[in-house]
Design an enzyme around this catalytic site. Sequence first.
Site, PDB file in Angstrom:
ATOM      1  N   LEU A 140       0.879  -1.163   0.000  1.00  0.00           N
ATOM      2  CA  LEU A 140       0.000   0.000   0.000  1.00  0.00           C
ATOM      3  C   LEU A 140       0.917   1.214   0.000  1.00  0.00           C
ATOM      4  CD1 LEU A 140      -1.806  -2.196   1.810  1.00  0.00           C
ATOM      5  CD2 LEU A 140      -3.222  -0.173   2.100  1.00  0.00           C
ATOM      6  N   SER A 141       0.759   2.076  -0.988  1.00  0.00           N
ATOM      7  CA  SER A 141       1.608   3.261  -1.082  1.00  0.00           C
ATOM      8  C   SER A 141       1.256   4.262   0.009  1.00  0.00           C
ATOM      9  CB  SER A 141       1.443   3.914  -2.453  1.00  0.00           C
ATOM     10  OG  SER A 141       1.791   3.020  -3.481  1.00  0.00           O
ATOM     11  N   MET A 142       2.173   5.209   0.222  1.00  0.00           N
ATOM     12  CA  MET A 142       1.911   6.275   1.183  1.00  0.00           C
ATOM     13  C   MET A 142       0.649   7.028   0.775  1.00  0.00           C
ATOM     14  SD  MET A 142       5.787   7.760   1.524  1.00  0.00           S
ATOM     15  CE  MET A 142       5.344   9.005   2.744  1.00  0.00           C
TER      16      MET A 142
END
Length: 374
Positions: free
Chosen positions: A90-92
Amino acid sequence: MIKQHARLLDELAAAGRLSEVWRPHFERVPRHEFVPEVAWFGWDNRVISRADEPEAWLDAAYADGPIVTQFDDGKVLPGGAPGLSPSSSLSMPRIVARMLDAAMIVDGMRVLEIGTGSGWSAALLADRLGDANVTSIEIDATILRAAQRALRQAGHAPTTVAADGTGGYAAHAPYDRVLATCSVYRVPPAWIAQTRPGGFIVTPWRLAMPSGLLVRLEVDEDGTASGPFVCPAWFMVTRNQRRSTDQVPMTGPALDGRTSLRRGEVFESESAQFAVAVLVPNCDQWTESGDAGVTVRLDDLASGSWAAVAYGDESGTDFAVRQGGPRRLWDEVEAAYAWWQDAGRPEYIRFGLTVDGATQRLWIDEPAAVVANL
């Protein structure tokens, strides 16, 4: 809305990282619903477990940091020590919000997402555009099944496809937008072919030397795509474009020299490193630390060229350089850095990319001002 969720959105909005257009969708699509029960959090890849530490797990879900959900294409089991390379995450939140803004999406558009991952971005898109207008592709079947479960539980049902995303998904083309959540060295032709003229491709893009940027390309009627770099964006490289991790042995005849170019001048400046990476193609770079201090290594596996700069404790004014192979990689770095200085030390946002068939042209300020053919 739980307190951690509300706090994150308030912080992002206050910092100008979450627009008013997208905030309602971030409110309606809680991030924790897409975080696995066990994952790795933050830059140190600390294990987070919902069963063992529910509050810490929830805090991590709503921290503005990455959450790795898979290492080494699934060879490492969740909850264990991190593997060699993250392969899904999960990206920032700030990066997700920035990418969605950069895509300039309006209601009614049809979007192709490359890299379903956890499903969170697909859910945000579906919340904005409706399930029927969102198609998301994921190469890893295990990752996709988990995303499909999370999407169903969250009440969303975009089209999800198990396939190599570099081929796009022609069945639902043409798209108004193509958004990639993986990085590419070369923009796949299928993405351009499946985007309507006037549509945009938004993707993380990078070069061999570490330099990750988000680019927004507008597709033209002639089948080319061109546009500017938007912001730094470090993403995992799509699987079929990964570079070898082999190193060039420092053997054979070598040229010894000295350099006054300091490590930080090149490799700790986003814009300088980007310019050097463009002008020194196919060159991998990394830093080694040991008893003798810091050494910067450069490799070109294709030609067998290498260079090593011994910076030690970095307190000196000039430093030892060794180079081998047909390319003099450090000489190329110094020439590229000199070009960047002579050009007025341009920031990365002045550069852009044009993709024309198999050719990628890097330009500065306008497409006609080509810096390099890649």
